[in-house]
Design an enzyme around this catalytic site. Structure first.
Site, PDB file in Angstrom:
ATOM      1  N   GLY B  45       0.825  -1.288  -0.061  1.00  0.00           N
ATOM      2  CA  GLY B  45      -0.094   0.174  -0.062  1.00  0.00           C
ATOM      3  C   GLY B  45       0.746   1.095   0.145  1.00  0.00           C
ATOM      4  O   GLY B  45       0.314   2.220   0.028  1.00  0.00           O
ATOM      5  N   SER B  46       2.264   1.071  -0.162  1.00  0.00           N
ATOM      6  CA  SER B  46       3.089   2.412  -0.075  1.00  0.00           C
ATOM      7  C   SER B  46       3.189   3.079  -1.359  1.00  0.00           C
ATOM      8  O   SER B  46       3.834   3.916  -1.384  1.00  0.00           O
ATOM      9  CB  SER B  46       4.410   1.828   0.425  1.00  0.00           C
ATOM     10  N   GLY B  47       2.423   2.558  -2.370  1.00  0.00           N
ATOM     11  CA  GLY B  47       2.649   3.251  -3.720  1.00  0.00           C
ATOM     12  C   GLY B  47       3.610   2.601  -4.773  1.00  0.00           C
ATOM     13  O   GLY B  47       3.577   3.231  -6.030  1.00  0.00           O
ATOM     14  N   GLU B 173       7.093  -8.071  -8.133  1.00  0.00           N
ATOM     15  CA  GLU B 173       7.495  -9.294  -7.354  1.00  0.00           C
ATOM     16  C   GLU B 173       7.271 -10.561  -8.160  1.00  0.00           C
ATOM     17  O   GLU B 173       6.607 -11.363  -7.979  1.00  0.00           O
ATOM     18  CB  GLU B 173       6.165  -9.062  -6.151  1.00  0.00           C
TER      19      GLU B 173
END
Lengths: 277, 292
Positions: B45-47, B173
């Site tokens: 969720g950090s962008g 990922e």
């Protein structure tokens, strides 16, 4: 008492020439955490699907909590088993996170007031309270997995099956979820069966069952499996850092102990072997 | 010409102009130079994923500019004529096997180039070459992509992006969900592609050991902002800061910090097991060294 008994289980996919599960037998004691390990394609996930009756075995017998798994008993048995899969997208049904966590309870006819309390508690346990009213589709992979776990926690099953359930989480998220599971296991005397190739998840287990090419290879404690060195890669696990460092030190002519040491153990050994100036 | 990517004061809002607007990127300045290996790390969720979708204009900045080679992308850029960028910068998304759909592996790999106007015959030749590049056995190419193992599907999906012959390869990922052997094989593949084809690599990862072993630049994202940038050695030299931002250390570095508590000293903090062993060996007593 064995809560899961698997006897001479066989399964072959219709489009395959070889058995995906080949005469596998083992049992799991109530309250234990057992990890099934094996490389990709070894048959681990097939085994999990057979255990929960998502597929029927060609032959063999599965007994769960004293009840044999048959087409007639499968629904009763699923009441006792919660399962979390690798890809959480395949298991979402609710419009909001809270709805989704409530879904399993709705199926079991839990009344609304109880449901509201349980949803809140389960979301808190997985650290997702702030996302209660969000759409599951907009969550990240790790967040989705926490919600899926909350849905399972809410129905308090006797057995929890994790099918590579932490593989999408970041290391911290994984540690947090594993801690939650460890706590639940203690509080509810939950039996945990985790299918994994994560060494941290495997280290949490009481015992490991190694599967290869659909066959049972061995069952032992994590310590006894972790000293297998490079063979661990063939088992679908990584080599623990302590073993990698021992190996690197040995190449530099350091006389490291032969037996398995975890990180704490190796640090202690290094401390006592340190040159005093 | 080699492709530089430069972000200047990039903001991005999801559902901009609605009550549900969420700012996903805040004032991002960064540069990705040709031939570099950049790791993008940060909590879920950090962008990170929003950031990489700006690398080939799948998303356009709400304000600020993204320069990709000689193209400048801002919020006024029209969607026309962006195709060449998509070819220059190839993105392998998370779980790319979910995007496989053709009858055979070879057709799937050849799908991308045909989308960019290459004839079917040429695309199939290209696809066969790329399948070889990623180490997919020729016998597999006529099979359905859904008969492949997880690691093989991942390779097929990477080959499909490579068939566009990009200059920059972006991977979100790429090893998630693979077993340790599969992870190692994919990382070795990425390293080899970078060396042999002179590709620029951008890798989103949670694996700090991969950052330590492969990257030469690290971008740390937090709540939509770029909160730190530098070499792996610089990023991993401040464990307190990493801890505060809920990020981990490479496993060898973490152990080195613990060994410091036990009296060992390190001139520079080791990032890999080999570096750790190098620095530990001279600090051990004679009795611990074998005399074979």
């Amino acid at each position: 008492m064995a809560i899961i008994q698997v006897e001479h289980l066989n399964y072959q996919y219709s489009n395959s020439d070889t058995k995906a599960i080949d005469d596998v037998s083992f049992e799991i004691q109530a309250g234990d955490w057992v990890a099934i390990v094996g490389h990709n394609g070894s048959g681990k996930s097939t085994l999990a699907k057979l255990l929960i009756g998502l597929m029927a075995a060609d032959s063999g017998k599965i007994t769960i909590d004293g009840q044999e798994l048959t087409p007639d008993s499968v629904w009763q048995i699923r009441e006792k088993v919660g399962m979390v899969f690798q890809n959480p997208d395949n298991q979402f049904v609710g419009a909001t996170v809270a709805d989704d966590v409530a879904f399993g309870m709705e199926n079991r006819g839990v009344d609304r007031d109880t449901m509201v309390v349980k949803v809140d508690r389960a979301l808190k346990q997985v650290g997702m309270s702030a996302y209660k009213d969000r759409e599951p589709a907009n969550l990240s992979g790790g967040q989705k997995q926490r919600v899926a776990l909350a849905g399972i926690i809410a129905i308090a099953p006797k057995i929890l099956i994790l099918d590579e359930a932490t593989s999408m989480l970041d290391p911290r998220g994984r540690q947090e979820i594993l801690a939650v599971i460890q706590q639940l296991k203690t509080d509810l005397n939950l039996t945990v069966l985790s299918i994994t190739h994560d060494i941290d998840e495997a280290a949490n287990a009481d015992r490991l069952v190694v599967i290869d090419d659909g066959r049972f290879v061995e069952e032992a404690t994590p310590d006894n499996i972790f000293n297998h060195g490079q063979q661990l890669i063939d088992m679908g696990l990584d080599v623990p850092l302590s073993e990698k460092l021992k190996d690197a030190l040995q190449k530099r002519h350091v006389a490291v102990p032969q037996s398995y040491l975890d990180e704490r153990g190796l640090i202690d050994w290094l401390r006592t072997s340190r040159l005093n100036k | 010409m080699a492709t530089d990517i430069t972000f200047e004061q990039v903001d991005y809002w999801y559902q901009a102009g609605t009550p549900f607007a969420v700012q996903a990127l805040k004032n991002i300045d960064l540069q990705i130079t040709p031939g570099s290996f950049t790791a993008v790390i940060g909590q879920t969720g950090s962008g990170k994923s929003t950031l990489i979708q700006h690398l080939n204009a799948l998303l356009k900045p709400s304000s600020g500019t993204v320069k990709i080679g000689d193209r400048v992308i801002n919020n006024e850029t029209k969607n026309k004529h962006l195709k060449p960028l998509r070819k220059k910068v190839g993105i392998v998304f998370q779980f790319p096997e979910n995007q496989l759909f053709e009858e055979t592996v070879i057709k799937d790999i050849a799908f991308g180039p045909q989308n960019f106007g290459i004839s079917e015959t040429d695309a199939l030749v290209l696809a066969k070459r790329m399948a070889g590049e990623v180490g997919l056995d020729e016998a597999l190419l006529k099979r359905s992509p859904f008969d492949l193992s997880g690691g093989q599907m991942r390779r097929a999906a990477i080959a499909g992006v490579l068939a566009l012959e990009p200059e920059v390869l972006v991977l979100d990922e790429p090893t998630a969900g693979l077993d340790p052997r599969g992870r190692l094989e994919i990382m070795q593949l990425v390293t080899r592609l970078r060396q042999e084809q002179n590709l620029t690599i951008v890798l989103i990862t949670h694996q700090m050991d991969d950052v330590a072993n492969y990257a030469n630049q690290v971008i740390v994202m937090g709540h939509g902002e770029l909160i730190k940038q530098g070499t792996p050695r610089k990023i991993f030299s401040d464990p307190k800061w990493l801890e505060d931002h809920q990020l981990g250390l490479p496993s060898a570095t973490k152990m080195a910090y613990e060994l410091q508590q036990a009296g060992f000293t390190f001139k520079t903090m080791p990032l890999t097991v080999e570096e750790l062993a190098d620095q530990l060996t001279p600090q051990l007593s004679k009795g611990a060294i074998s005399h074979e």
